[in-house]
Structure formats: C-alpha cells, structure tokens
Design a protein around this motif. Structure first.
Motif, PDB file in Angstrom:
ATOM      1  N   TYR A  54       0.770  -1.292  -0.035  1.00  0.00           N
ATOM      2  CA  TYR A  54       0.112  -0.038  -0.084  1.00  0.00           C
ATOM      3  C   TYR A  54       0.785   1.392  -0.028  1.00  0.00           C
ATOM      4  O   TYR A  54       0.554   2.218  -0.598  1.00  0.00           O
ATOM      5  N   GLY A  55       1.963   1.113   0.714  1.00  0.00           N
ATOM      6  CA  GLY A  55       2.727   2.422   0.857  1.00  0.00           C
ATOM      7  C   GLY A  55       3.346   2.794  -0.695  1.00  0.00           C
ATOM      8  O   GLY A  55       3.394   3.744  -0.815  1.00  0.00           O
ATOM      9  N   LYS A  56       3.872   1.570  -1.182  1.00  0.00           N
ATOM     10  CA  LYS A  56       4.616   1.829  -2.390  1.00  0.00           C
ATOM     11  C   LYS A  56       3.439   2.173  -3.620  1.00  0.00           C
ATOM     12  O   LYS A  56       3.785   2.907  -4.547  1.00  0.00           O
ATOM     13  N   LEU A  57       2.468   1.724  -3.602  1.00  0.00           N
ATOM     14  CA  LEU A  57       1.270   1.949  -4.554  1.00  0.00           C
ATOM     15  C   LEU A  57       1.160   3.615  -4.499  1.00  0.00           C
ATOM     16  O   LEU A  57       0.983   4.360  -5.267  1.00  0.00           O
ATOM     17  N   ALA A  58       1.118   4.035  -3.006  1.00  0.00           N
ATOM     18  CA  ALA A  58       0.779   5.469  -2.935  1.00  0.00           C
ATOM     19  C   ALA A  58       1.797   6.326  -3.427  1.00  0.00           C
ATOM     20  O   ALA A  58       1.691   7.467  -3.963  1.00  0.00           O
ATOM     21  N   LEU A  59       3.211   5.873  -3.172  1.00  0.00           N
ATOM     22  CA  LEU A  59       4.450   6.512  -3.729  1.00  0.00           C
ATOM     23  C   LEU A  59       4.288   6.632  -5.357  1.00  0.00           C
ATOM     24  O   LEU A  59       4.630   7.601  -5.862  1.00  0.00           O
ATOM     25  N   ILE A  60       3.987   5.490  -6.044  1.00  0.00           N
ATOM     26  CA  ILE A  60       3.940   5.482  -7.410  1.00  0.00           C
ATOM     27  C   ILE A  60       2.653   6.510  -7.961  1.00  0.00           C
ATOM     28  O   ILE A  60       2.923   7.377  -8.728  1.00  0.00           O
ATOM     29  N   ASP A  61       1.387   6.548  -7.185  1.00  0.00           N
ATOM     30  CA  ASP A  61       0.465   7.378  -7.490  1.00  0.00           C
ATOM     31  C   ASP A  61       0.827   8.967  -7.414  1.00  0.00           C
ATOM     32  O   ASP A  61       0.644  10.034  -7.962  1.00  0.00           O
ATOM     33  N   ALA A  62       1.627   9.261  -6.242  1.00  0.00           N
ATOM     34  CA  ALA A  62       1.926  10.631  -5.964  1.00  0.00           C
ATOM     35  C   ALA A  62       3.194  10.893  -6.919  1.00  0.00           C
ATOM     36  O   ALA A  62       3.154  12.281  -7.510  1.00  0.00           O
ATOM     37  N   ALA A  63       3.949  10.112  -7.264  1.00  0.00           N
ATOM     38  CA  ALA A  63       5.018  10.338  -8.253  1.00  0.00           C
ATOM     39  C   ALA A  63       4.461  10.574  -9.575  1.00  0.00           C
ATOM     40  O   ALA A  63       4.996  11.450 -10.494  1.00  0.00           O
ATOM     41  N   LYS A  64       3.414   9.836 -10.130  1.00  0.00           N
ATOM     42  CA  LYS A  64       2.692  10.263 -11.309  1.00  0.00           C
ATOM     43  C   LYS A  64       2.010  11.497 -11.206  1.00  0.00           C
ATOM     44  O   LYS A  64       2.054  12.307 -12.347  1.00  0.00           O
ATOM     45  N   ALA A  92       2.982  13.988  -9.398  1.00  0.00           N
ATOM     46  CA  ALA A  92       4.025  14.814  -9.549  1.00  0.00           C
ATOM     47  C   ALA A  92       4.886  15.335 -10.744  1.00  0.00           C
ATOM     48  O   ALA A  92       5.842  16.007 -10.905  1.00  0.00           O
ATOM     49  N   ASP A  93       4.248  14.374 -11.636  1.00  0.00           N
ATOM     50  CA  ASP A  93       4.893  14.218 -13.118  1.00  0.00           C
ATOM     51  C   ASP A  93       6.471  13.986 -13.060  1.00  0.00           C
ATOM     52  O   ASP A  93       7.347  14.738 -13.532  1.00  0.00           O
ATOM     53  N   ILE A  94       7.085  13.049 -12.119  1.00  0.00           N
ATOM     54  CA  ILE A  94       8.253  12.713 -11.908  1.00  0.00           C
ATOM     55  C   ILE A  94       8.878  12.131 -13.218  1.00  0.00           C
ATOM     56  O   ILE A  94       8.329  11.236 -14.102  1.00  0.00           O
ATOM     57  N   GLN A  95      10.184  12.491 -13.666  1.00  0.00           N
ATOM     58  CA  GLN A  95      10.660  12.302 -14.914  1.00  0.00           C
ATOM     59  C   GLN A  95      11.187  10.655 -14.952  1.00  0.00           C
ATOM     60  O   GLN A  95      11.293  10.122 -15.962  1.00  0.00           O
ATOM     61  N   ARG A  96      11.745  10.251 -13.863  1.00  0.00           N
ATOM     62  CA  ARG A  96      12.498   9.077 -13.613  1.00  0.00           C
ATOM     63  C   ARG A  96      12.081   8.411 -12.169  1.00  0.00           C
ATOM     64  O   ARG A  96      12.062   9.122 -11.261  1.00  0.00           O
ATOM     65  N   PHE A  97      11.898   7.041 -12.303  1.00  0.00           N
ATOM     66  CA  PHE A  97      11.539   6.199 -11.043  1.00  0.00           C
ATOM     67  C   PHE A  97      12.402   5.016 -11.095  1.00  0.00           C
ATOM     68  O   PHE A  97      12.444   4.016 -11.961  1.00  0.00           O
ATOM     69  N   VAL A  98      13.296   5.095 -10.192  1.00  0.00           N
ATOM     70  CA  VAL A  98      14.258   3.807 -10.192  1.00  0.00           C
ATOM     71  C   VAL A  98      13.673   2.683  -8.765  1.00  0.00           C
ATOM     72  O   VAL A  98      13.866   3.593  -7.969  1.00  0.00           O
ATOM     73  N   PHE A  99      13.283   1.828  -9.256  1.00  0.00           N
ATOM     74  CA  PHE A  99      12.858   0.767  -8.109  1.00  0.00           C
ATOM     75  C   PHE A  99      13.975  -0.217  -7.982  1.00  0.00           C
ATOM     76  O   PHE A  99      14.315  -1.120  -8.647  1.00  0.00           O
ATOM     77  N   CYS A 100      14.215  -0.392  -6.676  1.00  0.00           N
ATOM     78  CA  CYS A 100      15.404  -1.509  -6.135  1.00  0.00           C
ATOM     79  C   CYS A 100      14.360  -2.742  -5.956  1.00  0.00           C
ATOM     80  O   CYS A 100      13.902  -2.550  -4.907  1.00  0.00           O
ATOM     81  N   SER A 101      14.212  -3.672  -6.490  1.00  0.00           N
ATOM     82  CA  SER A 101      13.274  -5.085  -6.542  1.00  0.00           C
ATOM     83  C   SER A 101      14.316  -6.106  -5.795  1.00  0.00           C
ATOM     84  O   SER A 101      15.422  -5.802  -5.572  1.00  0.00           O
ATOM     85  N   SER A 137       2.068   2.653 -14.702  1.00  0.00           N
ATOM     86  CA  SER A 137       1.886   3.926 -14.256  1.00  0.00           C
ATOM     87  C   SER A 137       2.272   4.749 -15.412  1.00  0.00           C
ATOM     88  O   SER A 137       1.717   6.058 -15.588  1.00  0.00           O
ATOM     89  N   LYS A 138       3.109   4.407 -16.505  1.00  0.00           N
ATOM     90  CA  LYS A 138       3.604   5.053 -17.699  1.00  0.00           C
ATOM     91  C   LYS A 138       4.695   6.309 -17.141  1.00  0.00           C
ATOM     92  O   LYS A 138       5.216   6.854 -17.791  1.00  0.00           O
ATOM     93  N   ILE A 139       5.068   6.030 -15.808  1.00  0.00           N
ATOM     94  CA  ILE A 139       6.311   6.747 -15.370  1.00  0.00           C
ATOM     95  C   ILE A 139       7.524   6.256 -16.189  1.00  0.00           C
ATOM     96  O   ILE A 139       7.668   5.005 -15.970  1.00  0.00           O
ATOM     97  N   ILE A 185       4.606  -4.595  -7.389  1.00  0.00           N
ATOM     98  CA  ILE A 185       4.985  -3.115  -7.551  1.00  0.00           C
ATOM     99  C   ILE A 185       5.818  -2.896  -8.891  1.00  0.00           C
ATOM    100  O   ILE A 185       5.322  -1.884  -9.615  1.00  0.00           O
ATOM    101  N   GLU A 186       6.574  -3.859  -9.199  1.00  0.00           N
ATOM    102  CA  GLU A 186       7.118  -3.838 -10.582  1.00  0.00           C
ATOM    103  C   GLU A 186       6.042  -3.558 -11.507  1.00  0.00           C
ATOM    104  O   GLU A 186       6.111  -2.554 -12.508  1.00  0.00           O
ATOM    105  N   ASN A 187       5.050  -4.197 -11.878  1.00  0.00           N
ATOM    106  CA  ASN A 187       4.012  -4.185 -12.675  1.00  0.00           C
ATOM    107  C   ASN A 187       3.184  -3.006 -12.384  1.00  0.00           C
ATOM    108  O   ASN A 187       2.835  -2.457 -13.563  1.00  0.00           O
ATOM    109  N   LYS A 188       3.021  -2.468 -11.378  1.00  0.00           N
ATOM    110  CA  LYS A 188       2.157  -1.210 -11.055  1.00  0.00           C
ATOM    111  C   LYS A 188       2.849  -0.087 -11.778  1.00  0.00           C
ATOM    112  O   LYS A 188       2.271   0.996 -12.098  1.00  0.00           O
TER     113      LYS A 188
END
Length: 259
Positions: free
Chosen positions: A88-98, A100-109, A135-137, A128-131
């Motif tokens: 849930y926390g990382k879903l919220a982070l992805i939504d907030a990043a989208k 905020a129009d974030i240009q790059r998102f690096v995720f350590c899986s 997200s199109k980020i 989370i990788e799939n989400k």
C-alpha cells in the motif's frame, strides 16, 4: 536533477545518497526519524518527513523533485506489517510520483521475484514492478541479490562475539554484491536514456553458500563458529503457525522469505 531517495538510512540507500551528493545531485531523503537520519543531513542531503505507512505524508515530499530512487523495504522490527509498507505504501508512492510528473523512477526489487509468488514479500515486489510499468512513469527496475555488507551482521559479528549462527539445511547459492556498486548502477541509469523502461538483473561474480561464507569468516577471525541448522520443514511449520494469527502475520511473512 533533484533526487528523492526512499530508504536513505538503509544499507543500500545510504550509499546511493553519498554517491549522489558526490556527483553533485540535489538530494532529498524521506525519513521517519530525523535523529537517526542526521548523518544524511551532515553529508549534505535535505531531510523531509515521510512515512510509507501514512500515504498522505508522501505527496509533499515530491515537490520540486525530478527523479525518485526507491531503495526501501520494511524492516523485521516494523510492526505495521509488510503489506502496509511494501504494497500500500509503495502504491501511494507511485500514485504521488505520477501526479507530480516525475521524470524517472528507479525501483530496487528482488532477484527472481516472479518465481516465488508464494512468498509475500517477493509477490509484492513483483506486483509493484507491474504497477510501476502500468503507471507510464519512465522507470528503471533493478532486481538485486544479497548485499555483502549484510554478511557482517549475519556471520562475521556472531563469530567474533562467540554467538550462534542460524542457517537452514539447504545450500542455496547467492551472488552477493557490494552496495557501493549497486548505487553506481542506480545513479548511472539516470544518465542513460537506453535504461528507461527496462529491468536489469544485478549479481556478483561468484555465488556463495552459507557454509563457504562461514568458513571464510572463521579463517579471518581465527576462531570457530557456533552453527545451528534449522530444517526447512521446521521453518515452514513455524511460519504457518504464526500465519494463523493477525499479530503474527509479519513474522510469518519474514520466515517465509528466510525459507
């Protein structure tokens, strides 16, 4: 480029923060405890309060940020549970990043996350990788193995302090990496357009089993280790037992990951 780093106080996150500052990036770190994270401020990072278990604290952290590096995961001592932070926390982070129009998102899986859907943490990492992809980020995913730095606490210190080491009776090989090298990959990916919307698997040059690591630590320490072996079946039974209780769900999930 301004970076927001999640998990900056962790084993990997602090290496990313230090190297990013050295390279001249403007670095902001999401922290829950300013006192524990004060060393990041001393290095030159900006600290901002945020907690993945409290989604409403995330959007303000992203103001003025162009790229996010998420090197976080919930700790075994976190009583909120894995799902609260790592799903849930990382879903919220992805939504907030989208938003905020974030240009790059690096995720350590995690390495082989798609092969262990029966393990809650691994299932959430893949989810989370799939989400993130949906997200199109513009993203970059690094699937990681174990960290060499983690072996100090797991093996070296117990041997030096004559404490027991707990291992399973299976010889699973892990190609550990130095977190300094992983941090270099994370930061370098921000400069290479060809890493956008790609997933990379990172691992060290040699795969180790626990017995080999213990022997090496014994040689370096000049003393023998107290090794206690836990049969996989026992670990499974204990995980299942804790899974019956809501208060033990986080323990059950961690045991499943250890298994």
């Amino acid at each position: 480029m301004s970076l927001l780093i999640i998990g900056g106080t962790g084993t990997l996150g602090r290496q990313i923060v230090l190297q990013a500052l050295t390279k001249g990036y403007k670095v902001r770190c999401v922290v829950r405890n300013f006192r524990k994270a004060n060393f990041l401020k001393e290095w030159g990072a900006e600290l901002v309060y945020g907690d993945l278990s409290i989604p409403e604290t995330i959007p303000p952290c992203l103001q003025g940020i162009s790229a996010v590096i998420d090197a976080s995961t919930s700790r075994a001592s976190d009583f909120d549970g894995l799902k609260t932070v790592d799903w849930y926390g990382k879903l919220a982070l992805i939504d907030a990043a989208k938003a905020a129009d974030i240009q790059r998102f690096v995720f350590c899986s995690a390495q082989n996350a798609d092969q262990f859907s029966n393990i809650p943490l691994m299932e959430m990492k893949e989810g989370i990788e799939n989400k993130l992809k949906q997200s199109k980020i513009p993203y970059t995913v690094f699937r990681l193995t174990g960290f060499y730095q983690g072996l100090i606490e797991q093996y070296a210190i117990p041997i030096l302090e004559n404490l027991p080491i707990w291992v399973t009776n299976e010889n699973t090989r892990v190609s550990y990496m130095d977190t300094q090298d992983i941090a270099k990959f994370c930061l370098r990916s921000l400069q290479l357009p060809e890493t956008i919307n790609k997933t990379f698997f990172l691992g060290g040059p040699k795969a180790w089993v626990s017995s080999e690591i213990i022997r090496l630590c014994e040689q370096l320490a000049g003393q023998s280790a107290k090794v206690n072996r836990i049969p996989i079946l026992v670990l499974k039974l204990v995980a299942q037992f804790f899974g019956f209780f809501e208060w033990g769900q986080n323990i059950s999930d961690r045991l499943a990951f250890a298994e």
